[in-house]
Write an enzyme that holds these catalytic residues in place. Structure first.
Site, PDB file in Angstrom:
ATOM      1  CG  HIS A 492       1.477   2.596   2.458  1.00  0.00           C
ATOM      2  ND1 HIS A 492       1.858   1.392   1.912  1.00  0.00           N
ATOM      3  CD2 HIS A 492       0.613   2.292   3.459  1.00  0.00           C
ATOM      4  CE1 HIS A 492       1.257   0.401   2.555  1.00  0.00           C
ATOM      5  NE2 HIS A 492       0.494   0.925   3.501  1.00  0.00           N
ATOM      6  CG  ASP A 538       7.453   8.959  -4.437  1.00  0.00           C
ATOM      7  OD1 ASP A 538       6.409   8.487  -3.936  1.00  0.00           O
ATOM      8  OD2 ASP A 538       7.444   9.717  -5.421  1.00  0.00           O
ATOM      9  CD  GLU A 547      -0.072   4.418   6.363  1.00  0.00           C
ATOM     10  OE1 GLU A 547       0.858   3.936   7.013  1.00  0.00           O
ATOM     11  OE2 GLU A 547      -1.263   4.053   6.488  1.00  0.00           O
TER      12      GLU A 547
END
Ligand SMILES: [Ca+2]
Ligand SMILES: [Ca+2]
Length: 570
Positions: A492, A538, A547
């Site tokens: 992310h 993932d 993230e």
């Protein structure tokens, strides 16, 4: 043969757990490698075989044999595993672990510079997150991009208005790193990050002295690690109101940007509310930085003194405003970094200012200060790191206090490590949002204990936590982009998602398993499983497990450099 190539490990693990066949699916090792003198463990599914061997990669040439330990269940994954101890294998080379009836392990590398590339890439990840600068092809390769967020036209938000700077005043606060997967800049999270990176330099300069990161400042008059940290420190200095010494909590858009490249994110930027936490984290990290840059007075005249003066003023502001807790204004929707427990911030800033100035007025009462694993909202551990580094200044009485705190911490952690089915000191409750960084910060604290009293099991316990984020885990997944046989591919991280390059920007630690799964409803695919160590996805959607963040990458740099520097050569 890579056992992961044909079937995603997380999916396989999920099926096994669902089917009640709870045992780990493959032989797992640290996919980046091991230093010759390190403790080396492989985790093996609970099969009937009694022995394991280690072969040269891709061959049947056995270089090492051993007995498997008894099967044990690991509560974090619900799976039963056996351990293979390869610590006695010290010969550099590329190997695989072999157990009858199982696919071979991923490649196991033993090398005297096993973590040099990782340390450099983890540091260069900060360069890749620079605001206000283009990333040129000669430095950034495939991940080159135009500059984003000049931040030379930043508005003072109503919450931050002061007599000298009323609402709407335009200020400049360029540079700095994007905090995480988003494009905003937060002082609280910057404090622990720059401290951790500068501590890595301070404790292990030999790792960084000759390092060339291939950043625009490579080849200038400063070590690259200091150039990179300065990029953020210079931004932080602009976050202090020169009129009163207060520090703005963050520099931000009103809301998060879409999934676009930095240059295409053009929302209005604001500095928002001065907060006590921001002032104290600023004071602590600037006071620390002033000590580091004192050694570079010739290269950067006046910088160290300027940092110390800024730190003092921020401290004074915090003394006068001890309860200015950050409260997110109604029209601001980006990260809050809210923290109403500020005793730890006062203690950390006090320790840093006391060590930098020698003035007793800053010195906190150590008897009242507990030790703990540092995080952005709980920074007391950083005070202990600095105290451990400055035993001479601490004095004889408190010397014993510092050592005792670290020894108690290390005893608890090594007991946990020793008892763990994976020889990795993590329990189910340790899998929180950002678990990978929490585990690495725990390793960072173990490393302080080792620096004070070098006991092999303490270093091995730190290594076990490092292994856990580099693939010796129930997912068989490296948690660092670009590293290991099975790295994250969809972090992310807006640039990695929006740049059209298949591989994500390398060197980033992802958040890691998090059974909270706070993002699950918004994700088009499900998490692998509910077990703590398997709660990972993932996918770009997974801000709660995948993230990236500057405060997470900093302990990766620290621990990687520390193990490289401290692990016995043989
Ligand atoms: Ca340089
Ligand atoms: Ca706190």
């Amino acid at each position: 043969m890579n056992p992961h190539a044909k079937f995603p490990r997380s999916l396989l693990a999920a099926l096994l757990v669902t089917a009640g066949l709870a045992q780990a699916a493959g032989i797992e090792v640290n996919q980046v490698g091991y230093l010759p003198g390190a403790a080396k463990w492989a985790a093996v599914p609970a099969v009937d075989a009694q022995a394991f061997s280690v072969v040269r990669v891709g061959t049947d040439r056995v270089v090492f044999r051993g007995r498997l330990g008894p099967a044990q269940r690991w509560e974090t994954s619900g799976e039963r595993v056996r351990l293979a101890d390869l610590s006695a294998l010290k010969l550099p080379g590329d190997y695989e672990v072999v157990v009858s009836g199982l696919p071979r392990s991923p490649r196991l590398r033993i090398a005297p510079d096993a973590y040099a590339e990782l340390t450099a890439a983890a540091l260069k990840a900060f360069y890749f997150n620079r605001a206000s600068a283009p990333l040129l092809p000669e430095h950034a390769g495939r991940w080159a991009r135009p500059a984003g967020h000049a931040d030379d036209h930043v508005l003072v938000h109503a919450s931050a208005a002061s007599p000298g700077r009323p609402e709407g005043t335009v200020i400049r606060a360029p540079k700095g790193w994007y905090d995480a997967g988003d494009y905003n800049k937060y002082v609280v999270n910057s404090g622990i990050t720059v401290y951790t990176l500068l501590a890595a330099w301070e404790h292990f300069p030999e790792v960084f002295k000759a390092q060339r990161l291939n950043i625009p400042e490579s080849g200038n008059d400063l070590p690259d690690v200091l150039d990179e940290v300065l990029w953020n420190l210079e931004w932080m200095l602009d976050m202090q109101d020169p009129a009163d010494g207060g520090v703005y909590h963050k520099l931000t858009n009103k809301g998060f940007d879409g999934v676009v490249m930095p240059a295409d994110a053009r929302g209005e930027r604001y500095v928002v509310q001065k907060s006590t936490a921001a002032a104290l984290d600023f004071a602590a990290s600037m006071a620390h930085a002033s000590r580091i840059f004192a050694a570079f007075e010739a290269q950067r005249p006046g910088l160290s003194a300027r940092m110390l003066a800024a730190a003092r003023r921020a401290w004074d502001w915090a003394q006068a405003h001890p309860r200015e807790f950050y409260r997110q204004p109604a029209d601001i929707r980006t990260g809050g970094y809210e923290d109403d427990q500020l005793a730890d911030e006062f203690a950390w800033a006090g320790v840093e200012l006391w060590v930098s100035t020698g003035e007793a007025r800053y010195r906190p009462d150590l008897a009242q200060l507990a030790i703990g694993v540092p995080g952005w909202g709980d920074v007391k551990g950083l005070a202990w790191v600095t105290l451990g580094q400055h035993l001479r200044e601490v004095g004889e009485n408190d010397n014993a206090v510092v050592k005792a705190r670290f020894m108690t911490f290390a005893q608890e952690q090594t007991a946990l490590w020793q008892a763990s089915a994976w020889r990795a000191g993590a329990r189910g409750e340790d899998y929180v949002w950002g678990s990978n960084a929490a585990l690495l910060n725990r390793a960072l604290m173990l490393i302080q204990a080792y620096r004070l009293a070098p006991r092999p099991d303490v270093l091995a316990a730190a290594q076990g936590l490092f292994d856990l984020v580099l693939g010796r885990n129930p997912l068989g997944q490296s948690m660092v982009t670009g590293f290991g046989s099975r790295p994250p591919m969809h972090p992310h991280h807006r640039p990695s998602e929006a740049d059209g390059v298949v591989d994500p920007v390398p060197g980033f630690l992802v958040g890691g398993p998090n059974p909270g799964q706070q993002d699950a409803k918004g994700c088009p695919v499900p998490y692998a499983a509910k077990a703590p160590a398997l709660s990972y996805l993932d996918h770009f959607c997974s801000y709660a497990s995948n993230e990236v963040a500057i405060n997470w990458n900093a302990p990766l740099v620290y621990v990687s450099a520390a193990l490289q520097a401290l692990t016995p050569k043989k």
